[in-house]
Write a protein that holds these residues in place. Structure first.
Motif, PDB file in Angstrom:
ATOM      1  N   ASN A 133       0.822  -1.207   0.000  1.00 29.34           N
ATOM      2  CA  ASN A 133       0.000   0.000   0.000  1.00 29.34           C
ATOM      3  C   ASN A 133       0.860   1.263   0.000  1.00 29.34           C
ATOM      4  O   ASN A 133       0.535   2.259   0.646  1.00 29.34           O
ATOM      5  CB  ASN A 133      -0.953   0.007   1.206  1.00 29.34           C
ATOM      6  CG  ASN A 133      -2.055   1.051   1.066  1.00 29.34           C
ATOM      7  OD1 ASN A 133      -2.442   1.411  -0.046  1.00 29.34           O
ATOM      8  ND2 ASN A 133      -2.540   1.543   2.186  1.00 29.34           N
ATOM      9  N   LYS A 134       1.945   1.225  -0.762  1.00 31.16           N
ATOM     10  CA  LYS A 134       2.858   2.366  -0.827  1.00 31.16           C
ATOM     11  C   LYS A 134       2.977   2.960  -2.224  1.00 31.16           C
ATOM     12  O   LYS A 134       3.127   4.175  -2.373  1.00 31.16           O
ATOM     13  CB  LYS A 134       4.250   1.956  -0.332  1.00 31.16           C
ATOM     14  CG  LYS A 134       4.300   1.584   1.140  1.00 31.16           C
ATOM     15  CD  LYS A 134       5.712   1.186   1.556  1.00 31.16           C
ATOM     16  CE  LYS A 134       5.765   0.849   3.048  1.00 31.16           C
ATOM     17  NZ  LYS A 134       7.138   0.433   3.468  1.00 31.16           N
ATOM     18  N   VAL A 135       2.915   2.116  -3.251  1.00 32.16           N
ATOM     19  CA  VAL A 135       3.145   2.564  -4.625  1.00 32.16           C
ATOM     20  C   VAL A 135       1.866   2.450  -5.433  1.00 32.16           C
ATOM     21  O   VAL A 135       1.220   1.395  -5.456  1.00 32.16           O
ATOM     22  CB  VAL A 135       4.253   1.724  -5.298  1.00 32.16           C
ATOM     23  CG1 VAL A 135       4.465   2.194  -6.742  1.00 32.16           C
ATOM     24  CG2 VAL A 135       5.552   1.829  -4.503  1.00 32.16           C
ATOM     25  N   LEU A 136       1.479   3.546  -6.096  1.00 32.12           N
ATOM     26  CA  LEU A 136       0.318   3.546  -6.966  1.00 32.12           C
ATOM     27  C   LEU A 136       0.639   2.751  -8.231  1.00 32.12           C
ATOM     28  O   LEU A 136       1.618   3.033  -8.919  1.00 32.12           O
ATOM     29  CB  LEU A 136      -0.062   4.986  -7.329  1.00 32.12           C
ATOM     30  CG  LEU A 136      -1.288   5.192  -8.228  1.00 32.12           C
ATOM     31  CD1 LEU A 136      -2.548   4.703  -7.539  1.00 32.12           C
ATOM     32  CD2 LEU A 136      -1.417   6.663  -8.599  1.00 32.12           C
ATOM     33  N   THR A 137      -0.175   1.731  -8.531  1.00 34.22           N
ATOM     34  CA  THR A 137       0.107   0.845  -9.667  1.00 34.22           C
ATOM     35  C   THR A 137      -0.869   0.978 -10.821  1.00 34.22           C
ATOM     36  O   THR A 137      -0.553   0.597 -11.945  1.00 34.22           O
ATOM     37  CB  THR A 137       0.118  -0.627  -9.204  1.00 34.22           C
ATOM     38  OG1 THR A 137      -1.168  -0.964  -8.666  1.00 34.22           O
ATOM     39  CG2 THR A 137       1.201  -0.862  -8.154  1.00 34.22           C
ATOM     40  N   GLU A 138      -2.072   1.514 -10.566  1.00 37.63           N
ATOM     41  CA  GLU A 138      -3.064   1.599 -11.636  1.00 37.63           C
ATOM     42  C   GLU A 138      -4.091   2.680 -11.306  1.00 37.63           C
ATOM     43  O   GLU A 138      -4.496   2.831 -10.155  1.00 37.63           O
ATOM     44  CB  GLU A 138      -3.786   0.255 -11.821  1.00 37.63           C
ATOM     45  CG  GLU A 138      -4.829   0.258 -12.927  1.00 37.63           C
ATOM     46  CD  GLU A 138      -5.576  -1.065 -13.027  1.00 37.63           C
ATOM     47  OE1 GLU A 138      -6.575  -1.120 -13.782  1.00 37.63           O
ATOM     48  OE2 GLU A 138      -5.166  -2.037 -12.354  1.00 37.63           O
ATOM     49  N   VAL A 139      -4.493   3.427 -12.325  1.00 38.56           N
ATOM     50  CA  VAL A 139      -5.571   4.404 -12.197  1.00 38.56           C
ATOM     51  C   VAL A 139      -6.546   4.165 -13.346  1.00 38.56           C
ATOM     52  O   VAL A 139      -6.128   4.036 -14.499  1.00 38.56           O
ATOM     53  CB  VAL A 139      -5.048   5.854 -12.254  1.00 38.56           C
ATOM     54  CG1 VAL A 139      -6.218   6.837 -12.198  1.00 38.56           C
ATOM     55  CG2 VAL A 139      -4.075   6.120 -11.114  1.00 38.56           C
ATOM     56  N   LYS A 140      -7.826   4.096 -13.029  1.00 42.16           N
ATOM     57  CA  LYS A 140      -8.835   3.852 -14.062  1.00 42.16           C
ATOM     58  C   LYS A 140     -10.094   4.638 -13.741  1.00 42.16           C
ATOM     59  O   LYS A 140     -10.492   4.726 -12.581  1.00 42.16           O
ATOM     60  CB  LYS A 140      -9.151   2.360 -14.157  1.00 42.16           C
ATOM     61  CG  LYS A 140     -10.013   1.991 -15.353  1.00 42.16           C
ATOM     62  CD  LYS A 140     -10.135   0.488 -15.513  1.00 42.16           C
ATOM     63  CE  LYS A 140     -10.934   0.148 -16.754  1.00 42.16           C
ATOM     64  NZ  LYS A 140     -11.054  -1.341 -16.939  1.00 42.16           N
ATOM     65  N   GLU A 141     -10.717   5.215 -14.774  1.00 37.53           N
ATOM     66  CA  GLU A 141     -11.946   5.976 -14.590  1.00 37.53           C
ATOM     67  C   GLU A 141     -13.144   5.207 -15.141  1.00 37.53           C
ATOM     68  O   GLU A 141     -13.030   4.460 -16.116  1.00 37.53           O
ATOM     69  CB  GLU A 141     -11.838   7.343 -15.270  1.00 37.53           C
ATOM     70  CG  GLU A 141     -10.819   8.260 -14.602  1.00 37.53           C
ATOM     71  CD  GLU A 141     -10.926   9.688 -15.092  1.00 37.53           C
ATOM     72  OE1 GLU A 141     -11.694   9.940 -16.047  1.00 37.53           O
ATOM     73  OE2 GLU A 141     -10.234  10.552 -14.514  1.00 37.53           O
ATOM     74  N   PHE A 142     -14.301   5.413 -14.502  1.00 39.22           N
ATOM     75  CA  PHE A 142     -15.514   4.709 -14.870  1.00 39.22           C
ATOM     76  C   PHE A 142     -16.657   5.709 -15.011  1.00 39.22           C
ATOM     77  O   PHE A 142     -16.744   6.680 -14.265  1.00 39.22           O
ATOM     78  CB  PHE A 142     -15.891   3.675 -13.798  1.00 39.22           C
ATOM     79  CG  PHE A 142     -14.861   2.609 -13.585  1.00 39.22           C
ATOM     80  CD1 PHE A 142     -14.955   1.390 -14.242  1.00 39.22           C
ATOM     81  CD2 PHE A 142     -13.792   2.821 -12.715  1.00 39.22           C
ATOM     82  CE1 PHE A 142     -14.003   0.404 -14.050  1.00 39.22           C
ATOM     83  CE2 PHE A 142     -12.839   1.844 -12.515  1.00 39.22           C
ATOM     84  CZ  PHE A 142     -12.946   0.624 -13.183  1.00 39.22           C
ATOM     85  N   ASP A 143     -17.544   5.438 -15.963  1.00 34.68           N
ATOM     86  CA  ASP A 143     -18.797   6.174 -16.077  1.00 34.68           C
ATOM     87  C   ASP A 143     -19.834   5.501 -15.195  1.00 34.68           C
ATOM     88  O   ASP A 143     -19.940   4.273 -15.162  1.00 34.68           O
ATOM     89  CB  ASP A 143     -19.289   6.185 -17.526  1.00 34.68           C
ATOM     90  CG  ASP A 143     -18.384   6.988 -18.443  1.00 34.68           C
ATOM     91  OD1 ASP A 143     -17.879   8.039 -17.998  1.00 34.68           O
ATOM     92  OD2 ASP A 143     -18.179   6.560 -19.596  1.00 34.68           O
ATOM     93  N   LEU A 144     -20.618   6.296 -14.483  1.00 41.02           N
ATOM     94  CA  LEU A 144     -21.648   5.770 -13.603  1.00 41.02           C
ATOM     95  C   LEU A 144     -23.029   6.001 -14.211  1.00 41.02           C
ATOM     96  O   LEU A 144     -23.247   6.998 -14.895  1.00 41.02           O
ATOM     97  CB  LEU A 144     -21.567   6.441 -12.231  1.00 41.02           C
ATOM     98  CG  LEU A 144     -20.231   6.321 -11.490  1.00 41.02           C
ATOM     99  CD1 LEU A 144     -20.278   7.127 -10.191  1.00 41.02           C
ATOM    100  CD2 LEU A 144     -19.883   4.865 -11.207  1.00 41.02           C
ATOM    101  N   PRO A 145     -23.987   5.104 -13.955  1.00 42.41           N
ATOM    102  CA  PRO A 145     -25.333   5.258 -14.514  1.00 42.41           C
ATOM    103  C   PRO A 145     -26.197   6.251 -13.753  1.00 42.41           C
ATOM    104  O   PRO A 145     -27.356   6.463 -14.084  1.00 42.41           O
ATOM    105  CB  PRO A 145     -25.904   3.842 -14.387  1.00 42.41           C
ATOM    106  CG  PRO A 145     -25.226   3.279 -13.184  1.00 42.41           C
ATOM    107  CD  PRO A 145     -23.828   3.841 -13.210  1.00 42.41           C
TER     108      PRO A 145
END
Length: 260
Positions: A133-145
Motif C-alpha cells: 500500500n505504498k506505490v500507486l500501480t493503476e488508475v482507471k476511470e468509470f462512467d456511472l449510470p
C-alpha cells in the motif's frame, strides 16, 4: 474465507433507497457495533462497524468516516487468515459516498484500493496500490449510470430512510459500485420479527437481497438481515444459507449510539 467476504458484500451493498429519507441521520460520531461470525458451532471471526469520533473534511464539507473490519480468530485462521478493512467517507447531507477504500488481506492475497466519486458528473476514479500500500500501480476511470453507493455506504443509507410505512413484499432495485462493476440488486422487505440478541429482545425489520445463482449460496433469497425498528436502526443479525450449513453474524455489543 471467500464466504466471509461475499456475505459482507451482500450484507452491506444491497441496502439502498426504499422510501423517503428520515429527517435526521440515526447514527453519530463514535458509534461502534461489534459482531461474532459463526459457522454452525464454530466461531470464525470478529466483525466491527465503526464511525469516526469526529468529522473529516472533503471539499470543505464534513463527512462521516465509516469503517468495517473483519478478522478471523482461533482455529479458523489455520484455514486462511482474513484481516479486511472496508471504508467510506459519507456525506450526511447528500447521503452519498465521496471516497471508498478497501484493504484486503486474505491468506497471501493483498488488495489496496481507493475510489473517488464525482456523483454530480457520474464519474468514479479508482486507484490501485501495491501489496504494501505504498506505490500507486493503476488508475482507471468509470462512467456511472447515476448516483451510486459503495460497499459500506449503502447500509448507512438504509439506516437513514423512513421505514415506518414499508409493507411486506415491497422491494427496490438498487445500484452500487463495487470491484469495477455496477450492481443492480433487488432488495425485498419480508416483514417484522421480535428476536433475542445480546442487546436484549429487539423488534426488527427483515430484508433479503435477491442473489444470482452461484455455487456458494442456497436458494434465491439466501441472505436475511435483521435491522432494529427503533430510532438507531442497527443490524443485529445476518444469516446466509450456504449449500452446506449457514453463516451467521450476531451482534455482541454496541456503544456510542445516537439514541438511548
Amino acid at each position: 474465507m471467500i464466504q466471509f467476504r461475499l456475505l459482507l458484500l451482500f450484507f452491506l451493498l444491497p441496502t439502498l433507497g426504499l422510501t423517503q429519507q428520515a429527517p435526521t441521520v440515526p447514527f453519530t460520531f463514535g458509534e461502534e457495533l461489534n459482531f461474532e461470525v459463526s459457522y454452525g458451532w464454530i466461531n470464525l471471526a470478529d466483525a466491527k462497524m465503526q464511525v469516526s469520533n469526529q468529522p473529516h473534511i472533503h471539499d470543505q464539507k464534513p463527512h462521516y468516516k465509516i469503517d468495517v473490519y473483519g478478522q478471523t480468530k482461533g482455529a479458523a485462521a489455520l484455514f486462511g487468515r482474513v484481516n479486511d478493512n472496508w471504508g467510506t467517507y459519507w456525506d450526511g447531507d447528500t447521503r452519498l459516498p465521496k471516497i471508498s477504500y478497501r484493504h484486503i488481506e486474505e491468506g497471501k492475497y493483498r488488495k489496496h484500493e481507493k475510489v473517488f466519486f464525482d456523483q454530480k458528473n457520474r464519474k468514479a476514479k479508482m486507484q490501485l496500490f501495491d501489496r504494501e500500500n505504498k506505490v500507486l500501480t493503476e488508475v482507471k476511470e468509470f462512467d456511472l449510470p447515476g448516483q451510486v453507493q459503495d460497499l459500506v455506504s449503502g447500509f448507512y443509507y438504509l439506516r437513514s430512510l423512513d421505514l415506518r410505512d414499508i409493507k411486506a413484499g415491497d422491494y427496490v432495485t438498487i445500484k452500487g459500485f463495487f470491484d469495477k462493476e455496477i450492481y443492480n440488486i433487488k432488495l425485498i422487505f419480508e416483514g417484522t420479527e421480535r428476536i433475542k440478541t445480546e442487546l436484549g429482545e429487539k423488534d426488527t425489520f427483515i430484508f433479503s437481497p435477491q442473489v444470482p445463482k452461484n455455487k456458494l449460496f442456497r436458494g434465491e433469497y439466501p441472505v436475511k438481515v435483521w435491522v432494529t425498528q427503533d430510532q438507531n436502526k442497527i443490524p443485529v443479525k445476518i444469516k446466509a444459507n450456504l449449500f452446506l450449513g449457514s453463516l451467521n453474524f450476531d451482534i455482541i455489543s454496541a456503544k456510542g449510539l445516537r439514541y438511548n
